[in-house]
Design an enzyme around this catalytic site. Structure first.
Site, PDB file in Angstrom:
ATOM      1  N   GLY B  12       0.865  -1.195  -0.009  1.00 10.08           N
ATOM      2  CA  GLY B  12      -0.036   0.083   0.093  1.00 10.08           C
ATOM      3  C   GLY B  12       1.015   1.102   0.123  1.00 10.08           C
ATOM      4  N   CYS B  13       0.709   2.055  -0.981  1.00 11.60           N
ATOM      5  CA  CYS B  13       1.785   3.059  -1.134  1.00 11.60           C
ATOM      6  C   CYS B  13       1.327   4.334  -1.691  1.00 11.60           C
ATOM      7  CB  CYS B  13       2.643   2.304  -2.200  1.00 11.60           C
ATOM      8  SG  CYS B  13       3.186   0.651  -2.212  1.00 11.60           S
TER       9      CYS B  13
END
Lengths: 522, 399
Positions: B12-13
């Site tokens: 998740g970025c």
């Protein structure tokens, strides 16, 4: 002179009753609770095998345990619940090699000199790979999707897909240049396997056809032709072309959306079929286009297919006859060399390859074939899918599997291994009351399923058959949606061949390699 | 079937990207500031950048950025290149010692052409198309040379990535020294990670580069689909498949970019059932034929090529993506804050809808070897599309 023959001659005139060892040791015990029994004789009427009787002299009910096949019809119909059918407690001395099954089979053959006959599918406890595969679910990093709130798509298109699409802009819109189709649209990737009219009753066929229509899927006529009353369900019908070619004419070929060439069946690879003359009634005679009372024998091979190029010939003959509007399925039993055979079938022009595994059902098969010929569908499917991909032809045909699919999780696992859709046969029959007693070939099915006795088929009306089958698949479809959502997928095509979603528990390295899945914990 | 491929990673970025439609160069500091504004979206286990237009002096040559664990691996790569390519220039990728970054791998870049000119041509026999040739070469190195990976392979572009926070990686690669007309950047928050430089974003093949926030739940299906076409996933991360899918669908199959985006995040059947012809047939065919290319699962991606920048969300928009424009500048990022950090007064800010691509291409003939995948003026695709140049814009020009 043959001394044996002479001996036989001399023994015939003495009409002494021969001892029948197989009758001594029944499989089931009919237990009657005399406190509850009201002697209404319903059990006698319901039992088609005459296991229940009436002793006029003593004015009481009798049981012949040796005739009981374990169908539980009497138990289910007894108004006071007085009957219990249980496994016969009589036991042989325990022996791990000579189990009662083998002892009793020897008695049967010694009594009759015949071939052992059985129904349902393989009863030998070979490893069931479905039960060694587990599915994935989302946690934290990707959210599970709730099918009650979000769209969850099971729609599947069967048929050859081109490698790529070409489009051109025309008047401000993209137009397809690539010719596509015909394709068959399935709203749920579960179809009903081939079960012929004759093997099962017309009512079951009507139920299957209606259920297929309501569910947006297909049912398969089997090799019994198509009864006149079922032509209206054409858009949900696969017509079968098997080695006997019964009931096959051009209207029949054009009646459905696909034609299935049946080369083999998982329950009895390498042999044909036999519908005894007793089951060939007036209606069946009309549908199969054979005389009343004559045996319908399907040969082991198609006598016009002795090699792969002959199969190609038949595929294109059928396509020509139907002006290339119908898909041609080719169904084979899963055998050792299935990947190479499947590859050949795709190259021969089949639109859909059907693999029927070791545990595939039947109404009649020699026991030795049912139990020991063919390979489990899980392994065959994994190997065939991988082989077609290696050859770069996986998109040229759809892959349908059958044989031993028992629940929606099995369907999900089959699709994750690479299938486009599955066929179910046995679950549909169980849904309409089958208890798996395995005596379909007698034509006496007390549940009115595998029979054409006009009295017996009344026991299952088409409306009930439809409702039950519809409910079953409807329930499965819901479960598949839930399982997909849990895996974070909202469309079935993202599961297809997605073996990352599977993990194995308790399989060895060879099995893992063939299945192309990792062990749990990896 | 390779069953020994380790787990793909999940992440998740934070993302950020910027493009100037006139090809004006943007300094490295700009993108660094934007991605560093989203520091909370990463955890120091990966960051990376892709820059377009950074090697104008070698614009006709494919630039291979090679990451290697040791000298031996580099040597093997060089041997392969010596056999397969015409090498015009090679050098170390300049780096500087950066606190917090310990024992980085070696980085070198090679400027190559896939075939010898003139008389020794036959050495490169095989695929006629230079791009196909380069794809095969990259696959060969990534698959066969232990410890060496080609992390980018396009013309006039490059990827810079590694294990660290985005400011550390930028400092390590001295990115403030580069200027590009497209930048994309990534800040990574992997949830099960090896400290692995190759696993950082962007992922590239040829001039395609992808930065990605999300998890591709259909990875297994996508990977096996790509294997049928000769792509091998070696970098252990789901994002890799996006790069290869774009290359396959857009470059090799020649799908218009709008339809390729549709294949990756297609409309639902219930929407398709309501469409009119010919869109209905086109969408149905796309879904049936490219079903295995659909990216399922939560994602927001930015992908770039020599000529354009595209942002795309998954079909139900499970990850954030914001777009903005000001003049010839177009911005896309996970958070609006990341855009406002470098463009405080955008003319327009919007959130693209689920499955609606934002396609921004350079004006024609802006750079050498420019690629454009938009076909003609705004073609109706039924599914929503946000494209620049817009059809309206062109109409105005015609008027």
């Amino acid at each position: 002179m043959n001394p044996q023959k002479e001996k036989a001659k001399t023994s015939t005139p003495r009409k002494k009753k021969k001892i029948q060892f197989s009758k001594f040791y029944p499989d089931f015990l009919i237990e009657r609770d005399w406190d509850r029994c009201i002697k209404c004789k319903i059990c006698i009427r319901e039992c088609t095998y005459e296991a229940h009787g009436w002793d006029q002299k003593r004015e009481t009910l009798t049981e012949d345990h040796s005739k009981c096949v374990g169908c539980h019809r009497c138990e289910a119909m007894c108004p006071t619940g007085a009957i219990t059918i249980r496994k016969h407690p009589s036991a042989f001395r325990e022996h791990d090699t000579w189990k009662p099954w083998f002892i009793k089979n020897v008695y049967k053959q010694a009594d009759t000199g015949g071939v052992l006959l059985a129904a349902t599918g393989c009863a030998v406890p070979f490893r069931n790979y479905w039960d060694h595969l587990v599915l994935d679910a989302c946690q934290v990093t990707n959210p599970p999707i709730d099918p009650l709130r979000e769209p969850m798509e099971l729609r599947t298109y069967l048929g050859p897909k081109p490698d790529k699409l070409e489009v051109v802009p025309e008047d401000g819109r993209f137009q397809l240049q690539t010719r596509i189709g015909p394709w068959i649209k399935l709203e749920v990737p579960i179809m009903f396997a081939a079960m012929s009219y004759g093997a099962i009753s017309l009512h079951v066929h009507q139920g299957l056809a209606r259920a297929a229509k309501e569910l947006g899927t297909l049912y398969n006529t089997g090799e019994g032709g198509l009864h006149a009353s079922l032509y209206e369900y054409g858009s949900n019908t696969i017509v079968q072309c098997a080695s006997g070619r019964f009931g096959l004419h051009v209207d029949y070929l054009n009646a459905g959306v696909a034609i299935e060439i049946k080369i083999g069946q998982g329950a009895k690879p390498g042999i044909g079929g036999h519908l005894p003359g007793e089951k060939v009634t007036e209606e069946i005679s009309k549908t199969r286009m054979i005389p009343v009372g004559s045996d319908a024998i399907s040969p082991a091979p198609h006598h016009d297919i002795y090699s792969i190029e002959d199969l190609r010939g038949l595929i294109y003959a059928l396509k020509e006859a139907t002006e290339y509007k119908k898909l041609v399925f080719v169904k084979i039993a899963a055998v050792h060399n299935a990947p190479a055979i499947a590859s050949g079938i795709v190259r021969a022009g089949a639109d859909v390859v059907v693999l029927d595994g070791l545990r595939g059902g039947t109404g009649a098969a020699p026991t030795m074939f049912r139990d020991y010929v063919g390979i489990p569908i899980e392994l065959a499917l994994a190997a065939v899918d991988e082989r077609l991909r290696q050859e770069g032809i996986r998109n040229q045909a759809s892959l349908v599997v059958s044989g031993g699919i028992r629940c929606s999780a099995d369907v999900v696992k089959a699709i994750a291994l690479g299938a486009d859709a599955v066929y179910i046969g046995t679950p549909a029959l169980i849904a309409v009351g089958c208890t798996m007693c395995g005596r379909c070939f007698t034509g006496k099915c007390p549940w009115g399923i595998a029979t054409n006795n006009p009295e017996l088929i009344k026991r299952l009306d088409p409306e009930t058959a439809f409702e039950k089958i519809y409910n079953l698949v409807h329930g499965w479809a819901h479960e598949i949606q839930e399982l997909l959502g849990a895996m974070g997928l909202n469309s079935i095509e993202s599961l297809r061949g997605n073996r990352d979603k599977l993990r194995a528990v308790g399989l060895n390295e060879v099995e893992l390699r063939i299945l192309g899945v990792k062990h749990a914990g990896e | 079937m390779e069953i020994l491929i380790p787990n793909k990673e999940q992440s998740g970025c934070g993302l950020s990207g910027v493009i100037n439609r006139k090809g004006e160069l943007i300094k490295g500091e700009v993108i660094i500031e934007s991605i560093c504004c989203q520091m909370e979206r990463g955890n120091g286990l990966g960051a990376g950048y892709a820059a377009y237009g950074i090697y104008p002096e070698f614009a006709d040559y494919y630039c291979l950025h090679v990451m290697a664990d040791n000298k031996q691996a580099l040597k093997e790569v060089e041997e392969i290149l010596a056999h397969k390519c015409y090498l015009v220039h090679q050098e170390r990728i300049p780096t500087r010692a950066t606190p917090g970054i310990s024992s980085p791998p070696r980085f070198r870049r090679y400027f190559v052409k896939p075939r010898y000119e003139g008389e020794i041509r036959e050495i490169c026999e095989g695929t006629a198309d230079e791009d196909d040739y380069m794809v095969d070469l990259v696959m060969l190195i990534n698959k066969n040379v232990a410890g060496a990976y080609v992390i980018s392979s396009g013309r006039n572009m490059g990827a810079f990535k590694g294990v660290g926070f985005p400011d550390q990686i930028a400092n390590f690669f001295r990115l403030e020294e580069y200027s590009a007309y497209i930048w994309t950047a990534h800040n990574r928050f992997p949830t099960n990670t090896p400290g692995w430089w190759g696993g950082a974003h962007p992922f590239t093949i040829l001039d395609w580069s992808i930065v990605h926030n999300g998890e591709i739940s259909s990875y297994g299906t996508n990977r096996r689909y790509l294997e049928m076409f000769g792509y091998h996933c070696t970098l252990l991360t789901d994002t890799e498949v996006v790069a290869y899918l774009l290359d396959l669908l857009i470059r090799r199959h020649g799908l218009p970019i709008e339809l390729a985006c549709m294949a990756l995040a297609p409309p639902f059947w219930q929407e398709i059932d309501r469409m009119e012809e010919p869109e209905k047939s086109v969408c149905t065919a796309i879904r049936a034929v490219y079903g295995a290319a659909m990216l399922n699962g939560p994602f927001a991606i930015l992908f770039a090529y020599n000529g354009g920048l595209v942002g795309l969300n998954d079909r139900v928009k499970l990850r954030p993506l914001v777009a903005a424009k000001k003049g010839d500048f177009y911005y896309m990022a996970s958070e609006e804050a990341a855009i406002r950090a470098i463009c405080p007064d955008p003319e327009e800010v919007w959130c693209p809808k689920a499955g609606e691509p934002v396609i921004v291409e350079l004006e024609p003939d802006t750079i050498p070897n420019q690629r454009s995948y938009l076909r003609g003026e705004g073609v109706q695709v039924s599914a929503p599309i946000c494209r620049f140049p817009t059809a309206v814009e062109e109409d105005e020009e015609e008027d």
